[in-house]
Design a protein around this motif. Structure first.
Motif, mmCIF file in Angstrom:
data_model
loop_
_atom_site.group_PDB
_atom_site.id
_atom_site.type_symbol
_atom_site.label_atom_id
_atom_site.label_comp_id
_atom_site.label_asym_id
_atom_site.label_seq_id
_atom_site.Cartn_x
_atom_site.Cartn_y
_atom_site.Cartn_z
ATOM 1 N N THR A 791 0.837 -1.197 0.000
ATOM 2 C CA THR A 791 0.000 0.000 0.000
ATOM 3 C C THR A 791 0.871 1.246 0.000
ATOM 4 O O THR A 791 2.021 1.198 0.448
ATOM 5 C CB THR A 791 -0.924 0.020 1.234
ATOM 6 N N THR A 796 -5.247 2.008 3.196
ATOM 7 C CA THR A 796 -6.580 2.398 2.741
ATOM 8 C C THR A 796 -6.920 1.669 1.450
ATOM 9 O O THR A 796 -8.034 1.161 1.263
ATOM 10 C CB THR A 796 -6.655 3.919 2.532
ATOM 11 N N THR A 797 -5.973 1.646 0.564
ATOM 12 C CA THR A 797 -6.085 0.814 -0.633
ATOM 13 C C THR A 797 -4.879 -0.105 -0.673
ATOM 14 O O THR A 797 -3.789 0.256 -0.187
ATOM 15 C CB THR A 797 -6.139 1.658 -1.915
#
Length: 853
Positions: A791, A796-797
């Motif tokens: 990431t 978060t992603t």
């Protein structure tokens, strides 16, 4: 009831009544002998498996059946004159050594009694067709023929041969005895499956076996002027054999005053075989044997292409070291394990070393082996490269590296890992290819495995080239980086362009880190010398990829071999000539300001002027050398100067455009060699100590000859003849110095320029980087198939990238294309192993930095 003598083959028996065991078992603790060799030799015919060394006028260690297996300590003469005047040849005579022909390692020794009463002239060769060492000996009385001047007539003199067996590299546990072989009396010794037999052409007038220091022939003859014990067997100890030469049978008369005889030392798997070979050799006319020995060597030497040092022979009337060095290297190669060359036919400070030092220097260090093969290549003996490469292929470990050092059969002796020793064979394969010495040999399997080992474990080394400290070593880094680039070329030729790209990009990453890891500025030493900075000898490693670890020992490296054990120094206060490897292997320009400043610091701290020229120490505070009083190194001492560094410095001078200085340094190496042309590991660089035979600028008590030093001499001679460094790898020059231009021989065009920024940042299990530059691709290397979960925004992603095979390197790589990242951004990742279907259980973070400038 007949009994069997230990160490004898089945069938060799004698009655109890004939056994007269020696007293004083097992003898004193065994010791080896002086490492200051005046000669080393062997026959080139593969039928002969005997190597010999000379020192102080006598034969020292003899090796059989392999060049790494010593079987004797020494073999010399004792002389007794009128009124039982006692002489030991190696102590009571002045010795002069000469070669039988230029460069040929066959020797004529002239030993003259210090009181002028007698002279011994020996011619020493090994038999080309048999496992036998031969010495033709002439014993000559000097002075008044009527005996008035020398105190007695010829029949008042006695000569004895004193042999100290150390069979199988050990002085303890030997058996010795005196017996007849088919009517020929011989002196025997055996241990394990190896035996020796010493015979004399005129027979022995008397002979005994005894224990060293208690009942040996030296003790007996010294006390009584003759052999008196009558002992004929000494079992399981530190043994010695002594035989009285029949001088009358050898021709000594009042008219001739000269005796001539041949000593034949034969070897075999048992005593009968050893005696048969010794006796067989005595049937051959000695002059014919010596001529065949010399002819074989002459034929070998003439096949080379480098026949004389630039601008003539060595200085001071010494032998031409090109021929001598070529012969020295070839002598250190085994006959039955072609390409295997040991480091030295000597044991440093051997007189203080015993059976606990089984290896001595008669082991193979892969680094020294490659250097020696390169020296033979420099001399034009191209066949040596193939032999050595095949030997390296046969002894490479399954994971791609080589042992720190090893016996000829590949068995490791010490268990350290030195990354330069994994890299050097790659450079040898590349050099052999470039000069057309490979023929049909395919080095790619060996190179591939070694390159993969470098990627898995580098660039930090467990041990530097001095086998002492772990960390970032400029020398090791230079060899590793050059080897990766050379391996990439081999991969291209093998049809693996993807592998080649990965190797080159890894080299770029390591090359870009050299200064961050090892270059220091604004230190007390830099301020004292007046420079901006310099390359340190070694920087301690840590998992954070920082120049030094944290905690109370931050920035310190241990200093080994010191009288004051436990000494450590800040890494940025220790320098070494090792830094010049950055130039020698093409990574930095010879006149790069950082290199020039480092040279100034090296000279200020490590250079000593001697009557034979300058010498340099390995690093400041080094302890590998004699103690201050000249007593032998025993695990602690004071570092001394190495002639090897004169050769390395000469190569730097040549690359810097100063060929005249390079020639002076070549001449320095010649002046620091022994009278027989052997280059030592170290020279004494303190005031003379005549009582210890130590003279400033002359060989000290470490290894002599050091095969590596002879290789460096040959390379520098070849480089001067060519006007360019012979073994300079071209790949780093083109990639880092020439900026795509044509190779420029001894000069480059970008002194002081920063190395190019690598395209990737490289994370590996042994090199867990914490930073990358903006614009770089993060490459994660794994040892197995895996999925990298990563990431750029604190999970978060997330992204998943499979680690795919890197060609055939047995490695996997995942390229994490994070797109545009700014300084301060972070890439975080973890790994899931494909086989185990398990997560690594740990996250790693790499922070983006701004590009330099």
């Amino acid at each position: 009831m007949p009994v069997r003598i230990e160490g004898r083959p089945s069938g060799e028996r004698r009655d109890d009544s004939t056994l007269r065991p020696a007293a004083g078992a097992p003898g004193m603790e065994p010791r080896w002998t002086s490492s200051a060799k005046s000669g080393v030799g062997t026959a080139l015919d593969p039928r002969s498996r005997v190597w010999f060394t000379l020192s102080h006028g006598v034969v020292n260690e003899v090796y059989y059946p392999r060049v790494d297996q010593a079987v004797t300590r020494d073999l010399g003469l004792l002389v007794v004159g009128p009124n039982d005047t006692f002489y030991e040849e190696k102590r009571d005579a002045a010795s002069v050594v000469g070669l039988l022909a230029p460069g040929v390692p066959g020797y004529r020794l002239v030993n003259t009694a210090r009181d002028g009463r007698w002279r011994v002239t020996k011619t020493v060769v090994s038999h080309p067709e048999h496992d036998v060492l031969l010495q033709h000996v002439a014993f000559e009385l000097l002075g008044d023929p009527d005996g008035a001047a020398d105190g007695g007539a010829p029949d008042a003199w006695r000569v004895f041969a004193l042999l100290s067996p150390h069979v199988g590299n050990q002085g303890a546990g030997n058996d010795a005895w005196v017996a007849d072989y088919k009517g020929m009396r011989a002196l025997f010794a055996a241990r394990g499956g190896t035996a020796l037999a010493l015979a004399a052409s005129g027979g022995w007038a008397d002979a005994t076996a005894g224990y060293v220091g208690t009942s040996d022939g030296w003790q007996d003859v010294r006390a009584h002027g003759r052999l008196t014990t009558g002992a004929n067997v000494a079992r399981d100890g530190n043994v010695a054999l002594c035989g009285e030469v029949d001088l009358a049978a050898a021709g000594l008369t009042s008219r001739s005053r000269r005796a001539e005889f041949v000593l034949s030392l034969g070897f075999g798997q048992n005593s009968a075989e050893a005696a048969q070979r010794a006796r067989l050799a005595l049937f051959d006319p000695f002059d014919a044997v010596a001529a065949a020995y010399v002819d074989d060597w002459r034929e070998f030497l003439v096949r080379g292409t480098l026949h004389a040092a630039p601008d003539g022979a060595a200085a001071g009337g010494a032998p031409d070291l090109v021929a001598v060095s070529t012969a020295v290297l070839r002598t250190h190669e085994d006959q039955r394990a072609p390409g295997g060359m040991i480091a030295s036919l000597s044991i440093p400070w051997g007189q203080s070393k015993g059976d606990h030092d089984l290896g001595g220097y008669h082991l193979i260090w892969p680094r020294d082996l490659v250097e020696c093969a390169g020296g033979l290549l420099a001399a034009g003996h191209y066949e040596s490269a193939q032999r050595t490469l095949r030997f390296l292929m046969a002894t490479q470990e399954a994971d791609g590296h080589w042992p720190q050092n090893m016996w000829l059969d590949g068995t490791p002796y010490w268990d350290g890992v030195q990354m330069d020793e994994a890299a050097f064979p790659i450079l040898l394969a590349d050099l052999a290819f470039r000069i057309g010495a490979l023929d049909d040999l395919d080095p790619w399997p060996m190179v591939r495995a070694a390159a993969a080992f470098l990627l898995r474990h580098g660039p930090v080394t467990q041990q530097d080239r001095w086998e002492e400290d772990a960390g970032y070593s400029p020398f090791t880094l230079a060899v590793e980086i050059a080897a990766l680039l050379a391996a990439a070329d081999v991969a291209e030729r093998a049809g693996e362009p993807q592998t080649a790209t990965v190797l080159r990009e890894a080299a770029d990453v390591w090359n870009a880190g050299v200064e961050r890891w090892t270059y220091v500025t604004d230190t007390p030493l830099a301020r004292r010398v007046g420079v901006a900075g310099y390359y340190a000898r070694i920087a301690p490693p840590d998992v954070a990829d920082a120049p030094s670890p944290t905690g109370p020992n931050a920035g310190f490296v241990p200093i080994k071999n010191r009288v004051d054990p436990g000494l450590a120094a800040r890494y940025d206060a220790v320098v070494s000539p090792d830094a010049l490897a950055l130039v020698r292997f093409g990574l930095r320009h010879a006149r790069d300001p950082r290199i020039l400043d480092t040279v100034r610091v090296i000279d200020a701290v490590l250079r000593t002027e001697t009557p034979t020229g300058p010498v340099w120490h390995r690093y400041n505070e080094d302890g590998y050398g004699e103690k201050e009083d000249g007593s032998p190194f025993d695990g602690a001492g004071i570092g001394r100067g190495w002639p090897l560094f004169a050769g390395e410095r000469g190569h730097w001078a040549l690359l810097a455009g100063d060929a005249a200085d390079a020639r002076r340094l070549l001449d320095t190496m010649a002046r620091q060699a022994s009278d027989g042309g052997l280059i030592p590991e170290q020279v004494w660089d303190a005031p003379d100590l005549p009582e210890r035979d130590l003279y400033c600028g002359r060989p000290a008590g470490s290894a002599m000859p050091l095969a590596w030093a002879h290789a460096e001499y040959l390379k520098l001679a070849r480089s001067l003849a060519d006007g360019a460094v012979f073994d300079l790898p071209p790949q780093p020059v083109v990639r880092y110095l020439e900026r795509g231009g044509a190779p420029g021989g001894s000069g480059h065009t970008s002194a002081g320029a920063a190395p190019p920024a690598p395209r990737v940042a490289l994370w590996a299990p042994q090199q867990k980087v914490r930073t990358m530059r903006a614009g770089q691709l993060l490459r994660v290397l794994t040892l197995d198939a895996a999925l990298v979960h990563w990431t750029t925004d604190n999970w978060t992603t997330t992204h998943d990238t499979a680690a795919r095979p890197v060609g055939t390197l047995d490695l996997f790589a995942a390229d994490l294309d994070a797109g545009v990242l700014r300084p301060g951004d972070e890439v975080r990742f973890t790994i899931r192993w494909a086989d185990a279907r398990a997560w690594a259980g740990e996250d790693w973070t790499v922070t983006v930095e701004a590009p330099p400038g």
